[in-house]
Scaffold this motif. Structure first.
Motif, PDB file in Angstrom:
ATOM      1  N   ARG A  89     -16.023 -67.676  99.923  1.00  0.00           N
ATOM      2  CA  ARG A  89     -15.357 -66.572  99.234  1.00  0.00           C
ATOM      3  C   ARG A  89     -14.892 -66.963  97.836  1.00  0.00           C
ATOM      4  NH1 ARG A  89     -11.747 -63.761 104.010  1.00  0.00           N
ATOM      5  NH2 ARG A  89     -13.530 -62.941 105.145  1.00  0.00           N
ATOM      6  N   GLN A  90     -14.355 -68.148  97.690  1.00  0.00           N
ATOM      7  CA  GLN A  90     -13.853 -68.591  96.393  1.00  0.00           C
ATOM      8  C   GLN A  90     -15.003 -68.698  95.382  1.00  0.00           C
ATOM      9  OE1 GLN A  90     -11.783 -72.298  96.531  1.00  0.00           O
ATOM     10  NE2 GLN A  90     -11.090 -72.162  94.421  1.00  0.00           N
ATOM     11  N   GLU A  91     -16.119 -69.279  95.810  1.00  0.00           N
ATOM     12  CA  GLU A  91     -17.280 -69.411  94.932  1.00  0.00           C
ATOM     13  C   GLU A  91     -17.867 -68.042  94.578  1.00  0.00           C
ATOM     14  OE1 GLU A  91     -16.684 -71.155  97.634  1.00  0.00           O
ATOM     15  OE2 GLU A  91     -16.943 -73.271  97.176  1.00  0.00           O
ATOM     16  N   ASN A  92     -17.861 -67.122  95.555  1.00  0.00           N
ATOM     17  CA  ASN A  92     -18.371 -65.777  95.327  1.00  0.00           C
ATOM     18  C   ASN A  92     -17.505 -65.042  94.301  1.00  0.00           C
ATOM     19  OD1 ASN A  92     -19.972 -63.497  95.624  1.00  0.00           O
ATOM     20  ND2 ASN A  92     -18.793 -62.727  97.345  1.00  0.00           N
ATOM     21  N   THR A  93     -16.211 -65.202  94.406  1.00  0.00           N
ATOM     22  CA  THR A  93     -15.299 -64.574  93.450  1.00  0.00           C
ATOM     23  C   THR A  93     -15.537 -65.116  92.044  1.00  0.00           C
ATOM     24  OG1 THR A  93     -13.639 -64.258  95.178  1.00  0.00           O
ATOM     25  CG2 THR A  93     -12.870 -64.148  92.901  1.00  0.00           C
ATOM     26  N   ALA A  94     -15.728 -66.426  91.925  1.00  0.00           N
ATOM     27  CA  ALA A  94     -15.990 -67.034  90.613  1.00  0.00           C
ATOM     28  C   ALA A  94     -17.306 -66.507  90.037  1.00  0.00           C
ATOM     29  CB  ALA A  94     -16.026 -68.551  90.735  1.00  0.00           C
ATOM     30  N   LEU A  95     -18.326 -66.361  90.874  1.00  0.00           N
ATOM     31  CA  LEU A  95     -19.617 -65.828  90.430  1.00  0.00           C
ATOM     32  C   LEU A  95     -19.468 -64.389  89.939  1.00  0.00           C
ATOM     33  CD1 LEU A  95     -22.715 -66.031  90.172  1.00  0.00           C
ATOM     34  CD2 LEU A  95     -22.850 -65.308  92.555  1.00  0.00           C
ATOM     35  N   LYS A  96     -18.764 -63.572  90.693  1.00  0.00           N
ATOM     36  CA  LYS A  96     -18.560 -62.182  90.297  1.00  0.00           C
ATOM     37  C   LYS A  96     -17.817 -62.093  88.969  1.00  0.00           C
ATOM     38  CE  LYS A  96     -18.473 -60.043  94.866  1.00  0.00           C
ATOM     39  NZ  LYS A  96     -17.598 -59.373  95.841  1.00  0.00           N
ATOM     40  N   ASP A  97     -16.777 -62.907  88.790  1.00  0.00           N
ATOM     41  CA  ASP A  97     -16.018 -62.901  87.542  1.00  0.00           C
ATOM     42  C   ASP A  97     -16.912 -63.263  86.355  1.00  0.00           C
ATOM     43  OD1 ASP A  97     -13.757 -62.192  88.941  1.00  0.00           O
ATOM     44  OD2 ASP A  97     -12.924 -64.227  88.989  1.00  0.00           O
ATOM     45  N   CYS A  98     -17.782 -64.239  86.568  1.00  0.00           N
ATOM     46  CA  CYS A  98     -18.705 -64.661  85.516  1.00  0.00           C
ATOM     47  C   CYS A  98     -19.666 -63.523  85.156  1.00  0.00           C
ATOM     48  CB  CYS A  98     -19.485 -65.894  85.969  1.00  0.00           C
ATOM     49  SG  CYS A  98     -20.666 -66.492  84.761  1.00  0.00           S
ATOM     50  N   LEU A  99     -20.234 -62.883  86.161  1.00  0.00           N
ATOM     51  CA  LEU A  99     -21.183 -61.799  85.917  1.00  0.00           C
ATOM     52  C   LEU A  99     -20.524 -60.612  85.224  1.00  0.00           C
ATOM     53  CD1 LEU A  99     -23.226 -61.869  89.234  1.00  0.00           C
ATOM     54  CD2 LEU A  99     -23.960 -62.650  86.991  1.00  0.00           C
ATOM     55  N   VAL A 100     -19.314 -60.268  85.636  1.00  0.00           N
ATOM     56  CA  VAL A 100     -18.594 -59.150  85.015  1.00  0.00           C
ATOM     57  C   VAL A 100     -18.350 -59.462  83.541  1.00  0.00           C
ATOM     58  CG1 VAL A 100     -16.371 -57.947  84.943  1.00  0.00           C
ATOM     59  CG2 VAL A 100     -17.547 -58.247  87.106  1.00  0.00           C
ATOM     60  N   GLY A 101     -18.062 -60.726  83.246  1.00  0.00           N
ATOM     61  CA  GLY A 101     -17.868 -61.126  81.850  1.00  0.00           C
ATOM     62  C   GLY A 101     -19.109 -60.875  81.019  1.00  0.00           C
ATOM     63  N   TYR A 102     -20.266 -61.223  81.559  1.00  0.00           N
ATOM     64  CA  TYR A 102     -21.514 -60.990  80.834  1.00  0.00           C
ATOM     65  C   TYR A 102     -21.841 -59.499  80.739  1.00  0.00           C
ATOM     66  CZ  TYR A 102     -23.076 -65.808  80.302  1.00  0.00           C
ATOM     67  OH  TYR A 102     -23.194 -67.111  79.918  1.00  0.00           O
ATOM     68  N   TYR A 103     -21.665 -58.769  81.828  1.00  0.00           N
ATOM     69  CA  TYR A 103     -22.015 -57.349  81.842  1.00  0.00           C
ATOM     70  C   TYR A 103     -21.148 -56.535  80.894  1.00  0.00           C
ATOM     71  CZ  TYR A 103     -24.816 -58.317  86.000  1.00  0.00           C
ATOM     72  OH  TYR A 103     -25.732 -58.802  86.883  1.00  0.00           O
ATOM     73  N   SER A 104     -19.931 -56.970  80.649  1.00  0.00           N
ATOM     74  CA  SER A 104     -19.038 -56.205  79.776  1.00  0.00           C
ATOM     75  C   SER A 104     -19.089 -56.681  78.326  1.00  0.00           C
ATOM     76  CB  SER A 104     -17.606 -56.277  80.307  1.00  0.00           C
ATOM     77  OG  SER A 104     -17.161 -57.620  80.315  1.00  0.00           O
ATOM     78  N   ASP A 105     -19.908 -57.683  78.026  1.00  0.00           N
ATOM     79  CA  ASP A 105     -20.037 -58.208  76.662  1.00  0.00           C
ATOM     80  C   ASP A 105     -21.062 -57.373  75.885  1.00  0.00           C
ATOM     81  OD1 ASP A 105     -20.202 -59.697  74.351  1.00  0.00           O
ATOM     82  OD2 ASP A 105     -21.165 -61.427  75.295  1.00  0.00           O
ATOM     83  N   PRO A 106     -20.636 -56.659  74.845  1.00  0.00           N
ATOM     84  CA  PRO A 106     -21.568 -55.797  74.108  1.00  0.00           C
ATOM     85  C   PRO A 106     -22.700 -56.565  73.422  1.00  0.00           C
ATOM     86  CG  PRO A 106     -19.315 -55.531  73.286  1.00  0.00           C
ATOM     87  CD  PRO A 106     -19.280 -56.562  74.354  1.00  0.00           C
ATOM     88  N   LEU A 107     -22.446 -57.774  72.964  1.00  0.00           N
ATOM     89  CA  LEU A 107     -23.494 -58.568  72.322  1.00  0.00           C
ATOM     90  C   LEU A 107     -24.584 -58.955  73.321  1.00  0.00           C
ATOM     91  CD1 LEU A 107     -21.356 -60.864  70.003  1.00  0.00           C
ATOM     92  CD2 LEU A 107     -22.747 -58.892  69.356  1.00  0.00           C
ATOM     93  N   PHE A 108     -24.181 -59.346  74.524  1.00  0.00           N
ATOM     94  CA  PHE A 108     -25.144 -59.705  75.564  1.00  0.00           C
ATOM     95  C   PHE A 108     -25.957 -58.477  75.971  1.00  0.00           C
ATOM     96  CE2 PHE A 108     -26.273 -60.404  80.063  1.00  0.00           C
ATOM     97  CZ  PHE A 108     -27.060 -61.528  79.904  1.00  0.00           C
ATOM     98  N   TYR A 109     -25.294 -57.339  76.078  1.00  0.00           N
ATOM     99  CA  TYR A 109     -25.977 -56.093  76.419  1.00  0.00           C
ATOM    100  C   TYR A 109     -27.056 -55.774  75.386  1.00  0.00           C
ATOM    101  CZ  TYR A 109     -26.840 -51.135  77.095  1.00  0.00           C
ATOM    102  OH  TYR A 109     -27.456 -49.926  77.272  1.00  0.00           O
ATOM    103  N   GLU A 110     -26.709 -55.868  74.119  1.00  0.00           N
ATOM    104  CA  GLU A 110     -27.668 -55.571  73.055  1.00  0.00           C
ATOM    105  C   GLU A 110     -28.829 -56.561  73.064  1.00  0.00           C
ATOM    106  OE1 GLU A 110     -27.971 -52.959  71.056  1.00  0.00           O
ATOM    107  OE2 GLU A 110     -26.288 -52.103  72.139  1.00  0.00           O
TER     108      GLU A 110
END
Length: 68
Positions: free
Chosen positions: A18-39
């Motif tokens: 669970r702890q590793e899964n939470t860290a993975l989700k936090d990392c992915l959300v960071g990338y998904y919400s980054d406008p530069l990465f999206y572009e």
């Protein structure tokens, strides 16, 4: 870390990773919400789509390696 945990624990990964899964989700959300990465992703997709439409040949997908 999540992949390694899942490989080591098997079916109990739901409970033990669970702890590793939470860290993975936090990392992915960071990338998904980054406008530069999206572009960057959008530009790459549009470039590949344009190439496919021009040639009719699909580009092979890049195989990602895990960090295990």
């Amino acid at each position: 870390a999540f992949t390694k945990c899942c490989q080591e624990t098997g079916l109990l990964m739901v409970v033990k990773c669970r702890q590793e899964n939470t860290a993975l989700k936090d990392c992915l959300v960071g990338y998904y919400s980054d406008p530069l990465f999206y572009e960057e992703c959008k530009t790459e997709y549009l470039k590949q789509r344009e190439e496919y439409r021009a040639t009719g040949i699909k580009k092979k997908r890049q195989k990602l390696t895990s960090n295990v």
